[in-house]
Design a protein around this motif. Structure first.
Motif, PDB file in Angstrom:
ATOM      1  N   ILE A 142       0.839  -1.208   0.000  1.00 59.01           N
ATOM      2  CA  ILE A 142       0.000   0.000   0.000  1.00 59.01           C
ATOM      3  C   ILE A 142       0.872   1.255   0.000  1.00 59.01           C
ATOM      4  CG2 ILE A 142      -1.624   1.342   1.407  1.00 59.01           C
ATOM      5  CD1 ILE A 142      -2.870  -1.391   2.199  1.00 59.01           C
ATOM      6  N   GLN A 143       1.953   1.234   0.793  1.00 63.57           N
ATOM      7  CA  GLN A 143       2.815   2.411   0.815  1.00 63.57           C
ATOM      8  C   GLN A 143       3.489   2.632  -0.537  1.00 63.57           C
ATOM      9  OE1 GLN A 143       6.342   2.558   3.268  1.00 63.57           O
ATOM     10  NE2 GLN A 143       6.001   4.724   3.662  1.00 63.57           N
ATOM     11  N   PHE A 144       3.867   1.566  -1.203  1.00 64.52           N
ATOM     12  CA  PHE A 144       4.460   1.698  -2.529  1.00 64.52           C
ATOM     13  C   PHE A 144       3.467   2.348  -3.496  1.00 64.52           C
ATOM     14  CE2 PHE A 144       5.115   0.088  -6.831  1.00 64.52           C
ATOM     15  CZ  PHE A 144       6.415   0.505  -7.065  1.00 64.52           C
ATOM     16  N   LEU A 145       2.225   1.868  -3.494  1.00 65.96           N
ATOM     17  CA  LEU A 145       1.211   2.421  -4.398  1.00 65.96           C
ATOM     18  C   LEU A 145       0.903   3.882  -4.084  1.00 65.96           C
ATOM     19  CD1 LEU A 145      -1.255  -0.589  -4.650  1.00 65.96           C
ATOM     20  CD2 LEU A 145       0.247   0.285  -6.441  1.00 65.96           C
ATOM     21  N   VAL A 146       0.697   4.191  -2.818  1.00 67.73           N
ATOM     22  CA  VAL A 146       0.347   5.562  -2.427  1.00 67.73           C
ATOM     23  C   VAL A 146       1.491   6.521  -2.742  1.00 67.73           C
ATOM     24  CG1 VAL A 146      -0.112   7.048  -0.432  1.00 67.73           C
ATOM     25  CG2 VAL A 146      -1.352   4.903  -0.701  1.00 67.73           C
ATOM     26  N   LEU A 165      10.828   4.049  -2.404  1.00 68.80           N
ATOM     27  CA  LEU A 165      10.091   3.111  -3.268  1.00 68.80           C
ATOM     28  C   LEU A 165      10.866   1.815  -3.490  1.00 68.80           C
ATOM     29  CD1 LEU A 165       8.585   5.493  -5.970  1.00 68.80           C
ATOM     30  CD2 LEU A 165       7.371   4.290  -4.157  1.00 68.80           C
ATOM     31  N   LEU A 166      12.156   1.933  -3.772  1.00 63.23           N
ATOM     32  CA  LEU A 166      12.964   0.739  -3.989  1.00 63.23           C
ATOM     33  C   LEU A 166      13.071  -0.113  -2.723  1.00 63.23           C
ATOM     34  CD1 LEU A 166      15.835   2.135  -6.233  1.00 63.23           C
ATOM     35  CD2 LEU A 166      13.960   0.632  -6.909  1.00 63.23           C
ATOM     36  N   SER A 167      13.205   0.565  -1.581  1.00 62.32           N
ATOM     37  CA  SER A 167      13.286  -0.191  -0.327  1.00 62.32           C
ATOM     38  C   SER A 167      11.966  -0.898  -0.033  1.00 62.32           C
ATOM     39  CB  SER A 167      13.676   0.725   0.829  1.00 62.32           C
ATOM     40  OG  SER A 167      12.633   1.634   1.119  1.00 62.32           O
TER      41      SER A 167
END
Length: 189
Positions: A142-146, A165-167
């Motif tokens: 979810i954090q990646f998408l947001v 994002l990479l992490s």
């Protein structure tokens, strides 16, 4: 009135009498397979369960990963709760123009996830560890998408956000690998 003498009592050796043993085991409900395909040797093991069935064969490094996650979630949540403006500035390389309540709410949610991670670190139950890993994986996805959508809306691509994002992708892959490995059925020995 003469009473008939009773025949002498014969001692029955139930341990050698196979039919008697099978009847006794059938009455007790042991000896047959249960729903999991296990054969219990006694009523006690059937009621209490087989300890080996609940023993979790953990993948190498699982506890270290959960500890790393718990510390990371705790640190990020405290930073978001105490220094919300600074956290936003580091990630997006611009000042927060609105109120910092959303960042503090994010910190509260992270602190809740951190508590789940700390609980998962000290438990021996497989299902609790699986749910801990699944919660962590959902957070990372979810954090990646947001974050991706927010960066596209803003139109900038700061280095700190790219690193974030990479992490998140890396953490998601590691967490799902542990989740998959923990969910596999153990091989019969």
């Amino acid at each position: 009135m003469a009473s008939k003498p009773h025949p002498p009592l014969m001692k029955k050796h139930s341990q050698t009498d196979l039919i008697s043993r099978l009847k006794s085991r059938k009455i007790l409900g042991v000896g047959g397979e249960d729903d999991d395909g296990e054969v219990h040797r006694s009523k006690i093991s059937q009621v209490l369960g087989n300890e080996m069935k609940f023993a979790v064969r953990e993948p190498v490094g699982l506890r270290v990963w959960i500890l790393f996650s718990a510390v990371g979630f705790t640190a990020m949540s405290l930073m978001a709760l105490v220094f919300p403006n600074r956290l936003y500035e580091v990630l997006f390389e611009e000042e927060l123009s609105t109120t910092s309540i959303s960042i503090r709410l994010y910190g509260g949610a992270l602190l809740s996830l951190a508590l789940i991670m700390w609980n998962g670190l000290y438990t021996a139950e497989k299902i609790v560890i699986q749910w801990t890993l699944l919660s962590e994986a959902c957070y990372f996805a979810i954090q990646f998408l947001v974050t991706s959508i927010t960066l596209m809306e803003i139109g900038i691509l700061p280095n700190a956000a790219m690193l974030l994002l990479l992490s998140r992708v890396l953490f998601l892959v590691v967490t799902m690998a542990y989740y998959y490995h923990l969910g596999r059925k153990p091989k019969k020995i």
